[in-house]
Design a protein around this motif. Structure first.
Motif, PDB file in Angstrom:
ATOM      1  N   ASN A   1      53.692  22.218  26.396  1.00 21.45           N
ATOM      2  CA  ASN A   1      53.665  22.427  24.948  1.00 21.45           C
ATOM      3  C   ASN A   1      52.782  21.437  24.209  1.00 21.45           C
ATOM      4  O   ASN A   1      52.603  21.557  23.003  1.00 21.45           O
ATOM      5  CB  ASN A   1      55.087  22.342  24.380  1.00 21.45           C
ATOM      6  N   SER A   2      52.236  20.457  24.916  1.00 22.53           N
ATOM      7  CA  SER A   2      51.440  19.427  24.260  1.00 22.53           C
ATOM      8  C   SER A   2      50.132  19.992  23.728  1.00 22.53           C
ATOM      9  O   SER A   2      49.415  20.699  24.414  1.00 22.53           O
ATOM     10  CB  SER A   2      51.141  18.295  25.247  1.00 22.53           C
ATOM     11  N   ASN A   3      49.838  19.680  22.481  1.00 24.20           N
ATOM     12  CA  ASN A   3      48.584  20.114  21.862  1.00 24.20           C
ATOM     13  C   ASN A   3      47.540  19.017  21.850  1.00 24.20           C
ATOM     14  O   ASN A   3      46.426  19.225  21.400  1.00 24.20           O
ATOM     15  CB  ASN A   3      48.838  20.587  20.423  1.00 24.20           C
ATOM     16  N   CYS A   4      47.888  17.851  22.317  1.00 23.73           N
ATOM     17  CA  CYS A   4      46.943  16.728  22.250  1.00 23.73           C
ATOM     18  C   CYS A   4      46.540  16.275  23.647  1.00 23.73           C
ATOM     19  O   CYS A   4      46.455  15.091  23.927  1.00 23.73           O
ATOM     20  CB  CYS A   4      47.541  15.571  21.459  1.00 23.73           C
ATOM     21  N   LEU A   5      46.297  17.247  24.525  1.00 22.66           N
ATOM     22  CA  LEU A   5      45.876  16.912  25.872  1.00 22.66           C
ATOM     23  C   LEU A   5      44.401  16.522  25.889  1.00 22.66           C
ATOM     24  O   LEU A   5      43.631  16.876  24.998  1.00 22.66           O
ATOM     25  CB  LEU A   5      46.098  18.114  26.800  1.00 22.66           C
ATOM     26  N   ALA A   6      43.996  15.828  26.915  1.00 21.77           N
ATOM     27  CA  ALA A   6      42.602  15.405  27.064  1.00 21.77           C
ATOM     28  C   ALA A   6      41.674  16.618  27.088  1.00 21.77           C
ATOM     29  O   ALA A   6      42.092  17.736  27.381  1.00 21.77           O
ATOM     30  CB  ALA A   6      42.457  14.607  28.355  1.00 21.77           C
ATOM     31  N   GLU A   7      40.415  16.375  26.775  1.00 21.61           N
ATOM     32  CA  GLU A   7      39.428  17.454  26.728  1.00 21.61           C
ATOM     33  C   GLU A   7      39.369  18.252  28.020  1.00 21.61           C
ATOM     34  O   GLU A   7      39.191  19.470  27.996  1.00 21.61           O
ATOM     35  CB  GLU A   7      38.041  16.877  26.427  1.00 21.61           C
ATOM     36  N   THR A   8      39.502  17.594  29.161  1.00 21.05           N
ATOM     37  CA  THR A   8      39.464  18.282  30.453  1.00 21.05           C
ATOM     38  C   THR A   8      40.514  19.375  30.509  1.00 21.05           C
ATOM     39  O   THR A   8      40.238  20.497  30.913  1.00 21.05           O
ATOM     40  CB  THR A   8      39.719  17.289  31.604  1.00 21.05           C
ATOM     41  N   TYR A   9      41.726  19.051  30.069  1.00 19.18           N
ATOM     42  CA  TYR A   9      42.816  20.009  30.143  1.00 19.18           C
ATOM     43  C   TYR A   9      42.651  21.115  29.103  1.00 19.18           C
ATOM     44  O   TYR A   9      42.980  22.266  29.357  1.00 19.18           O
ATOM     45  CB  TYR A   9      44.158  19.296  29.987  1.00 19.18           C
ATOM     46  N   GLN A  10      42.121  20.786  27.944  1.00 19.14           N
ATOM     47  CA  GLN A  10      41.852  21.807  26.927  1.00 19.14           C
ATOM     48  C   GLN A  10      40.767  22.762  27.421  1.00 19.14           C
ATOM     49  O   GLN A  10      40.842  23.963  27.176  1.00 19.14           O
ATOM     50  CB  GLN A  10      41.441  21.158  25.605  1.00 19.14           C
ATOM     51  N   ALA A  11      39.779  22.240  28.131  1.00 12.11           N
ATOM     52  CA  ALA A  11      38.720  23.084  28.686  1.00 12.11           C
ATOM     53  C   ALA A  11      39.297  24.042  29.728  1.00 12.11           C
ATOM     54  O   ALA A  11      38.866  25.206  29.807  1.00 12.11           O
ATOM     55  CB  ALA A  11      37.617  22.227  29.290  1.00 12.11           C
ATOM     56  N   ASP A  12      40.280  23.587  30.512  1.00 11.90           N
ATOM     57  CA  ASP A  12      40.939  24.469  31.486  1.00 11.90           C
ATOM     58  C   ASP A  12      41.590  25.648  30.778  1.00 11.90           C
ATOM     59  O   ASP A  12      41.461  26.796  31.214  1.00 11.90           O
ATOM     60  CB  ASP A  12      42.015  23.708  32.279  1.00 11.90           C
ATOM     61  N   VAL A  13      42.280  25.374  29.685  1.00  9.62           N
ATOM     62  CA  VAL A  13      42.962  26.417  28.914  1.00  9.62           C
ATOM     63  C   VAL A  13      41.936  27.405  28.356  1.00  9.62           C
ATOM     64  O   VAL A  13      42.134  28.627  28.411  1.00  9.62           O
ATOM     65  CB  VAL A  13      43.822  25.804  27.792  1.00  9.62           C
ATOM     66  N   LYS A  14      40.828  26.894  27.842  1.00  9.80           N
ATOM     67  CA  LYS A  14      39.785  27.767  27.278  1.00  9.80           C
ATOM     68  C   LYS A  14      39.146  28.642  28.348  1.00  9.80           C
ATOM     69  O   LYS A  14      38.899  29.827  28.128  1.00  9.80           O
ATOM     70  CB  LYS A  14      38.722  26.931  26.573  1.00  9.80           C
ATOM     71  N   ARG A  15      38.869  28.075  29.520  1.00  9.69           N
ATOM     72  CA  ARG A  15      38.280  28.876  30.604  1.00  9.69           C
ATOM     73  C   ARG A  15      39.242  29.952  31.065  1.00  9.69           C
ATOM     74  O   ARG A  15      38.836  31.079  31.336  1.00  9.69           O
ATOM     75  CB  ARG A  15      37.868  27.984  31.774  1.00  9.69           C
ATOM     76  N   LEU A  16      40.514  29.637  31.120  1.00 16.64           N
ATOM     77  CA  LEU A  16      41.505  30.632  31.509  1.00 16.64           C
ATOM     78  C   LEU A  16      41.554  31.763  30.484  1.00 16.64           C
ATOM     79  O   LEU A  16      41.563  32.941  30.837  1.00 16.64           O
ATOM     80  CB  LEU A  16      42.892  29.998  31.658  1.00 16.64           C
ATOM     81  N   ALA A  17      41.561  31.418  29.212  1.00 17.16           N
ATOM     82  CA  ALA A  17      41.607  32.428  28.152  1.00 17.16           C
ATOM     83  C   ALA A  17      40.369  33.318  28.178  1.00 17.16           C
ATOM     84  O   ALA A  17      40.450  34.507  27.842  1.00 17.16           O
ATOM     85  CB  ALA A  17      41.748  31.752  26.793  1.00 17.16           C
ATOM     86  N   ALA A  18      39.237  32.773  28.591  1.00 10.56           N
ATOM     87  CA  ALA A  18      37.985  33.523  28.612  1.00 10.56           C
ATOM     88  C   ALA A  18      37.811  34.346  29.893  1.00 10.56           C
ATOM     89  O   ALA A  18      36.883  35.142  29.990  1.00 10.56           O
ATOM     90  CB  ALA A  18      36.805  32.577  28.458  1.00 10.56           C
ATOM     91  N   MET A  19      38.697  34.179  30.865  1.00 10.31           N
ATOM     92  CA  MET A  19      38.552  34.870  32.137  1.00 10.31           C
ATOM     93  C   MET A  19      38.684  36.367  31.970  1.00 10.31           C
ATOM     94  O   MET A  19      39.645  36.866  31.381  1.00 10.31           O
ATOM     95  CB  MET A  19      39.608  34.366  33.132  1.00 10.31           C
ATOM     96  N   ALA A  20      37.717  37.088  32.499  1.00 11.11           N
ATOM     97  CA  ALA A  20      37.745  38.558  32.460  1.00 11.11           C
ATOM     98  C   ALA A  20      38.528  39.108  33.647  1.00 11.11           C
ATOM     99  O   ALA A  20      38.609  38.467  34.695  1.00 11.11           O
ATOM    100  CB  ALA A  20      36.316  39.091  32.489  1.00 11.11           C
ATOM    101  N   GLU A  21      39.122  40.256  33.446  1.00 10.67           N
ATOM    102  CA  GLU A  21      39.823  40.982  34.521  1.00 10.67           C
ATOM    103  C   GLU A  21      40.884  40.156  35.230  1.00 10.67           C
ATOM    104  O   GLU A  21      40.909  40.036  36.446  1.00 10.67           O
ATOM    105  CB  GLU A  21      38.812  41.521  35.525  1.00 10.67           C
ATOM    106  N   ARG A  22      41.780  39.586  34.434  1.00  9.94           N
ATOM    107  CA  ARG A  22      42.898  38.854  35.015  1.00  9.94           C
ATOM    108  C   ARG A  22      43.873  39.848  35.623  1.00  9.94           C
ATOM    109  O   ARG A  22      44.037  40.961  35.129  1.00  9.94           O
ATOM    110  CB  ARG A  22      43.588  38.011  33.946  1.00  9.94           C
ATOM    111  N   PRO A  23      44.545  39.488  36.725  1.00 11.41           N
ATOM    112  CA  PRO A  23      45.468  40.423  37.369  1.00 11.41           C
ATOM    113  C   PRO A  23      46.675  40.760  36.482  1.00 11.41           C
ATOM    114  O   PRO A  23      47.150  39.923  35.722  1.00 11.41           O
ATOM    115  CB  PRO A  23      45.908  39.692  38.627  1.00 11.41           C
ATOM    116  N   SER A  24      47.141  41.971  36.632  1.00  8.85           N
ATOM    117  CA  SER A  24      48.297  42.443  35.875  1.00  8.85           C
ATOM    118  C   SER A  24      49.581  41.881  36.464  1.00  8.85           C
ATOM    119  O   SER A  24      49.719  41.757  37.687  1.00  8.85           O
ATOM    120  CB  SER A  24      48.333  43.968  35.907  1.00  8.85           C
ATOM    121  N   ARG A  25      50.546  41.572  35.620  1.00  8.30           N
ATOM    122  CA  ARG A  25      51.833  41.045  36.075  1.00  8.30           C
ATOM    123  C   ARG A  25      52.929  42.086  36.084  1.00  8.30           C
ATOM    124  O   ARG A  25      54.061  41.780  36.359  1.00  8.30           O
ATOM    125  CB  ARG A  25      52.237  39.872  35.194  1.00  8.30           C
ATOM    126  N   CYS A  26      52.636  43.310  35.745  1.00 10.49           N
ATOM    127  CA  CYS A  26      53.651  44.378  35.685  1.00 10.49           C
ATOM    128  C   CYS A  26      54.212  44.695  37.039  1.00 10.49           C
ATOM    129  O   CYS A  26      53.553  44.637  38.023  1.00 10.49           O
ATOM    130  CB  CYS A  26      53.055  45.642  35.073  1.00 10.49           C
TER     131      CYS A  26
END
Length: 112
Positions: A87-112
């Motif tokens: 839940n931390s919003n003040c993580l280091a840039e490295t960790y924020q970049a991980d979140v951004k790359r994940l959000a930008a990932m195309a064709e993520r697998p379905s969890r259904c």
């Protein structure tokens, strides 16, 4: 798991980054972690196996996909630390970049 084991597991940056993303996203497959962390599949799989063998993570299979999540079967102190990390919003840039790359990932697998 005692505190010494927990913090020793998270002393590795790749394992910490995996746990941070899993705490935030609740469940991810190896391909999502590979994309977000920009690391090789064997390296990510090795670290996930270490975290799973120590009981910090659990996995579930769905067809060709293996999804990982943080296990709920831990003492309250450990669950609180993992939840706070996710839940931390003040993580280091490295960790924020991980979140951004994940959000930008195309064709993520379905969890259904």
């Amino acid at each position: 798991m005692n505190p010494h084991q927990f913090f020793k597991l998270l002393s590795d940056e790749t394992r910490l980054r995996c746990v941070l993303l899993l705490a935030r996203e609740e469940e991810l497959c190896v391909c999502e972690l590979v994309s977000a962390l920009e690391e090789s599949q064997p390296k990510i799989s090795r670290h996930l196996a270490t975290l799973r063998s120590h009981g910090l993570l659990k996995d579930r299979r769905r067809g060709q996909w293996v999804f990982y999540s943080v296990s709920e079967e831990h003492p309250g102190w450990l669950r609180n630390i993992v939840a706070a990390l996710g839940n931390s919003n003040c993580l280091a840039e490295t960790y924020q970049a991980d979140v951004k790359r994940l959000a930008a990932m195309a064709e993520r697998p379905s969890r259904c």
